[in-house]
Design a protein around this motif. Structure first.
Motif, short mmCIF file in Angstrom:
data_model
loop_
_atom_site.label_atom_id
_atom_site.label_comp_id
_atom_site.label_asym_id
_atom_site.label_seq_id
_atom_site.Cartn_x
_atom_site.Cartn_y
_atom_site.Cartn_z
N ARG A 1 -11.35 -30.53 -4.93
CA ARG A 1 -12.83 -30.53 -4.70
C ARG A 1 -13.40 -31.47 -5.32
O ARG A 1 -14.58 -31.17 -5.82
CB ARG A 1 -13.34 -29.07 -4.93
N ARG B 1 -15.43 -28.60 -0.28
CA ARG B 1 -14.89 -27.23 -1.00
C ARG B 1 -13.39 -27.07 -0.43
O ARG B 1 -12.75 -26.55 -1.24
CB ARG B 1 -15.74 -26.07 -0.55
N THR B 2 -13.03 -27.30 0.78
CA THR B 2 -11.87 -26.92 1.52
C THR B 2 -11.06 -27.85 1.94
O THR B 2 -9.84 -27.87 2.09
CB THR B 2 -12.11 -25.92 2.70
N ASP C 1 -15.58 -24.27 -7.00
CA ASP C 1 -15.64 -23.64 -5.61
C ASP C 1 -17.27 -22.93 -5.50
O ASP C 1 -17.76 -23.33 -4.88
CB ASP C 1 -14.56 -22.52 -5.40
N CYS D 1 -19.89 -25.57 -5.06
CA CYS D 1 -20.07 -25.90 -3.62
C CYS D 1 -20.81 -25.03 -3.00
O CYS D 1 -21.71 -25.13 -2.31
CB CYS D 1 -18.60 -26.18 -2.93
N ARG D 2 -20.45 -23.48 -3.23
CA ARG D 2 -21.13 -22.60 -2.43
C ARG D 2 -22.77 -22.49 -2.82
O ARG D 2 -23.58 -22.36 -1.99
CB ARG D 2 -20.63 -21.23 -2.66
N GLU E 1 -18.77 -28.05 2.67
CA GLU E 1 -17.45 -27.32 3.07
C GLU E 1 -16.14 -28.22 3.20
O GLU E 1 -15.12 -27.92 3.01
CB GLU E 1 -17.36 -26.50 4.65
N TYR F 1 -23.29 -32.55 -7.38
CA TYR F 1 -23.03 -31.07 -7.21
C TYR F 1 -23.94 -29.96 -7.99
O TYR F 1 -24.62 -29.17 -7.50
CB TYR F 1 -21.57 -30.53 -6.47
#
Ligand SMILES: [Zn+2]
Length: 1002
Positions: free
Chosen positions: A428, A372-373, A433, A436-437, A369, A273
């Motif tokens: 994650r 991430r979540t 975070d 990831c975004r 996502e 990532y």
């Protein structure tokens, strides 16, 4: 006497089928009795599939009337016999024709118009029978010689009822008859084919809404509750099925199979990532994956090829691109609406994607996502026909008004993240975070930016990079661009997208030996053992600058071709000793396409196998989805085949081309199209319609790039079609910025700006766009200082030059400046170029803040009025009349004849003359020169400094001179570009924001 033959065929039918010995049975079926149109369409599609068979080809020649049951005599002429329901079985009734049969050569052809689901034959002693099934079974029984039975397309033509379907397939299996659907053969002696056939039968099976509702509902519930509801191999990386101590997958209540996170993947996720967020290429990311694979931390999940590995794709840019990409996102769904930069920015700032994106986009970034979540956004295609279906409280979404099925979008209950040795959760997988975004944002930006891995991938996208086909080349030791003394340097160009989404290219090099793979040349992700990519990037440059530069040089090159004195230029190019063979490029493209085709074919096969497996597991929805994917992939293969055929045709055409080109002419219209297309691509982040890109691939060959100071020098050969066939070779070369050489986002050098604005003659806005800066920055920091340094000091001269509507003026200025600088001999100059120089270097030039500082449209109107007819031209019109006609004051009209001297600003030039001594009438200014004298007028308005220097703002459109007769004016002829019409934008505003001179509406 019995009613049936020894082969169990009802006697009347046996008689009609005849005594032939066909080996190939062909069946077409249309469900409506007597619908001639539907039946004919089925026949046509059947003939188009099997038309290669000479017997089928013969049958396809029958007139439509032969198939008309109302005209049995016509059919009879072609050997067609009509069968009725009563012919099928002793319990059957009905004397309407329901099928036509004909034997031609080895083929028995049966044209049926009956439903395959209605039980036509009501029996007292057993199950009612479907007429089609009875007919097909009778056909198989009657002709023991049959080796194959062929249907036009899907199995619904063969039978929709499951029992009937298995009756037919079983019979074919026992008899060893191959079943053929739409040309695809299924030989049941091969286990895979039998399985696939089983799957097809399910797809074609009759609808059972209740059963489907149960199945879909169950799956939807699993999605919602956080179950896996997927084969392990199809799950996102990082999770597998939860297993018991014996290694068996565990089922838990309404979740079914349960996802369990793999702790060893935390390291993999963290590294991949971060690399993705850092804009590493997918090829490089695959190299990382292969390394983790070697350590046993990750196993590749490829449902189309169970043995596939990441390592296997190394060296193949396309395959390694796909391998890495599938780690981050679904490859099979692109959102219909691509999110805006603003939406992506909001997401990056931490907003909830549910607030920012639509469902399609959330589905596209679902894998990221999920990491991430922990919640997975999933989509289940609905199998229940009918609108407004709600299952488990989730309403189906329909794609459009015609969509009868739709789909369900579900956000799952959380999937667990992995835990570390102490049993603590690793949220994650340890990825921040923010990272990831960034990953999701890059994926979304790439939807807009080209996806091309090296160049060649985006065959089927509507747009692509206009220039992307750069083959590698070698430089020998000791020659320009050689990096090594002991062996040749291999060079290549790779596509990049920078963080802002701009299309870039990188120039890469490596030892020739590092590029040699075992079978193919290695991809540009390997640079030799222990070598890393950053050390092998020689330059980074902008695709749009390259395209703009190629457009410019192609345009100039072609203009020279049009000049009769430079024909030699073209023919000489034909005989360059190192003449590149254009067919080599095309052959290379064929090789690329062939290598693209192979995995697609494998993929299609994989989809079909998966369809069978899913169907075997009772999941019809999945089976159908796989069948659809197989068809889509097959379509891509067909498109590739077409490309290959076209390239082959091109090669043979080129090879048969005439070698004598001396009196030939290049097809300039192609060049004009290319120039316009490249300019448009340069304004569109390098993208063009895919078709135009293909034209570029085939036109520009033999690319070379090398770094020179802060620039990249490019060269290539343009192949221009010749009027008599074959191609002329036009060598092109140009210079663009090496953005790598410049740190950060600093401004382009003065040299670059001067080259784009003055040497190549682009306008200021286009130059600013190419260099991604504002007009103001360019003017203040680069253009104005350079002009002053080169002797253009008057404010009006500087403004007029940068605002000048005629590019040639800037080019001419550049020529004299550089000529002076390199001290070379002065080539001959014209009075016009002398005029330019003296005007713009005049330190006392008094001019406005634009090239054309006044509204000239109304003046052009005035002159048009005054040249309307011979009498007016000769005697003029009253000043008052002209003023009234144009809505101006008499004073304003008189000023066109006698401009007011001004203390500040510039004095306007003369446009008109008085027509009489009393000065009551005005007229156009007569042209005093040569053969124009007494016949023509200086009636073309041109308010440019070099024209106005004569005292006049008009030229004669015939001889292109001003009416001035002093000094060199009688021999100063303006180029035809001066016949363009320009005016001022008027009002306030600054050159820093926008051009002040625009095309005149009149
Ligand atoms: Zn003239």
């Amino acid at each position: 006497m019995t009613l049936y033959t020894a082969r169990k065929v009802y006697n009347p039918l046996a008689t009609k089928l005849g005594a032939g010995r066909p080996t190939s049975g062909h069946l077409i079926r249309f469900s409506l009795v007597g619908d001639a149109g539907g039946s004919a369409a089925q026949r046509d599609s059947h003939f188009s599939i099997y038309g290669d068979d000479p017997d089928i080809a013969a049958i396809s020649q029958f007139p439509d009337a032969a198939w008309d049951p109302a005209q049995p005599d016509v059919g009879a002429m072609h050997g067609i016999t009509w069968i009725t329901m009563a012919d099928l079985h002793h319990d059957a009734t009905g004397h309407e024709p329901i099928a036509a049969v004909v034997c031609v050569g080895d083929v028995v052809f049966l044209n049926i118009t009956l439903s395959s689901t209605i039980k036509h034959i009501v029996r007292l002693d057993g199950e009612d029978l479907n007429g089609v099934t009875v007919l097909v079974m009778s056909l198989l029984n009657h002709f023991p010689t049959l080796r194959e039975v062929c249907w036009a397309d899907d199995v619904t033509r063969a039978g929709r009822d499951r029992a009937d379907w298995s009756t037919i397939t079983n019979k074919c299996k026992i008899r060893d008859v191959t079943m053929v659907f739409g040309g695809q053969r299924y030989d049941q002696s091969i286990p895979g084919d039998e399985l696939a056939l089983g799957a097809l039968g399910l797809v074609g099976g009759s609808d059972d809404p209740n059963r489907r509702r149960r199945m879909t509902g169950k799956r939807l519930m699993k999605y919602k509750a956080g179950g896996a509801a997927l084969a392990e191999r199809q799950m996102p990386y990082g999770w597998c099925h939860k297993k018991d101590k014996h290694g068996r997958s565990v089922q838990e209540g309404n979740r079914g199979l349960v996802p369990e996170a793999q702790p060893e993947m935390a390291a993999v996720y963290a590294s991949l990532y971060q690399a993705h967020a850092d804009d590493e290429t997918y090829q490089d990311i695959t190299a990382r994956l292969a390394a983790y694979e070697a350590e046993g931390l990750i196993v590749r999940r490829d449902h189309t090829d169970l043995d596939n590995t990441f390592a296997r794709t190394l060296g193949d840019d396309n395959a390694s691109y796909g391998a890495a990409k599938s780690f981050f996102c679904r490859s099979d769904s692109n959102p219909r609406v691509i999110p805006s930069d603003l939406d992506i920015a909001r997401y990056l700032e931490g907003e909830d994607p549910a607030e920012v994106f639509d469902a399609d986009v959330r589905f596209f970034i679902a894998k990221v996502e999920l990491v991430r979540t922990g919640r997975y956004f999933r989509r289940l295609n609905n199998d229940i026909r009918g609108r407004n279906i709600v299952l488990d409280g989730i309403p189906a979404t329909y794609r459009d008004d015609l969509d009868e099925y739709g789909y369900f979008d579900v956000i799952s209950a959380p999937w667990e993240w992995p835990t570390d040795d102490q049993g603590n959760e690793i949220p994650r997988f340890g990825v921040p975070d923010r990272v990831c975004r960034q990953v999701a944002a890059r994926l979304l930006r790439e939807l807009r930016a080209p996806k091309a891995p090296t160049g060649g991938q985006a065959h089927h996208a509507p747009t692509r990079r206009a220039l992307q086909c750069f083959t590698s080349w070698l430089t020998a030791p000791g020659t320009l661009g050689a990096k090594y003394d002991d062996e040749a340097t291999q060079w290549g160009v790779q596509a990049r997208v920078n963080n802002s989404g701009r299309a870039n290219l990188v120039l890469l090099f490596r030892r020739q030996s590092a590029g040699e793979g075992s079978r193919y040349e290695r991809g540009w992700s390997y640079f030799g053992s222990g070598e890393t990519k950053p050390d092998h990037i020689d330059a980074t440059f902008s695709l749009t600058e390259l395209e703009a530069s190629v457009a410019h040089h192609l345009d100039r090159g072609v203009q020279q071709l049009l000049d009769p004195s430079s024909i030699a230029h073209l023919t000489e190019a034909q005989h360059r000793s190192d003449d590149p063979d254009p067919t080599a490029t095309w052959r290379h493209q064929i090789t690329l396409k062939l290598s693209d085709k192979k995995p697609l074919e494998d993929e299609a096969k994989g989809h079909r196998t998966m369809a069978a497996i899913s169907a075997g597991a009772g999941d019809e929805a999945e089976a159908r989805a796989y069948a659809t994917q197989a068809a889509e992939v097959a379509a891509k293969v067909v498109a590739l085949d077409a490309d290959i055929a076209r390239l082959e045709a091109k090669i043979s055409k080129h090879e048969s081309g005439t070698p004598s080109l001396r009196h030939d002419r290049a097809d300039v219209s192609v060049a004009v199209h290319l120039v316009a297309g490249l300019e448009s691509a340069a304004r569109n982040n390098g993208e063009s319609p895919a078709k135009f890109g293909t034209l570029c691939d085939e036109t520009f060959i033999d690319w070379r790039f090398h770094v020179d100071g802060e620039d990249v020098v490019w060269s290539c050969t343009a192949l221009l079609p010749l009027a008599t066939g074959g191609h002329a070779q036009l060598p092109l070369t140009g210079r663009i910025r090496n953005v790598r050489a410049r740190t950060g986002k600093s401004l382009a050098t003065t040299d670059t700006v001067v080259r784009y604005l003055f040497e190549e003659g682009r306008d200021l806005t286009a130059t600013a766009d190419l260099l991604q800066v504002t007009r103001e920055t360019l003017l203040k920091k680069r253009v104005m200082p350079w002009l002053v340094a080169n002797g253009v000091t008057a404010r009006g001269a500087k403004c007029a030059l940068v605002d000048h509507p005629i590019p040639e003026v800037r080019r001419e200025l550049h020529r004299w400046v550089t000529r002076a600088a390199d001290g070379s001999t002065q080539p001959s100059t014209s009075a016009y170029t002398e005029r330019l120089r003296s005007t713009y270097t005049d330190p006392d030039l008094s001019w406005g803040d634009a090239a054309v500082p006044d509204d000239t449209a109304w003046i052009a109107d005035a002159i048009r009025l005054l040249t309307a007819d011979t009498a007016t031209r000769r005697h003029g019109l009253p000043v008052l009349d002209v003023a009234l006609a144009l809505g101006k004051s008499e004073h304003e009209i008189r000023e066109l004849v006698k401009p007011q001297r001004r203390s500040a600003g510039f004095t306007r030039p003369v446009y008109l003359a008085y027509a009489n001594q009393a000065k009551t009438h005005v007229k156009a200014v007569p042209c005093p020169h040569g053969r124009c004298r007494g016949r023509r007028f200086a009636a073309h308005v041109s308010l440019l400094p070099e024209v106005a220097a004569s005292g006049y703002g008009v030229i004669c459109s015939h001889c292109r001179r001003t009416p001035a007769q002093d000094g060199a004016w009688p021999v100063t002829q303006f180029p035809s570009a001066y016949l363009g019409r320009w005016t001022s934008t008027g009002g306030s505003g600054s050159l820093r924001e926008a051009p002040r001179t625009i095309r005149s509406p009149r």
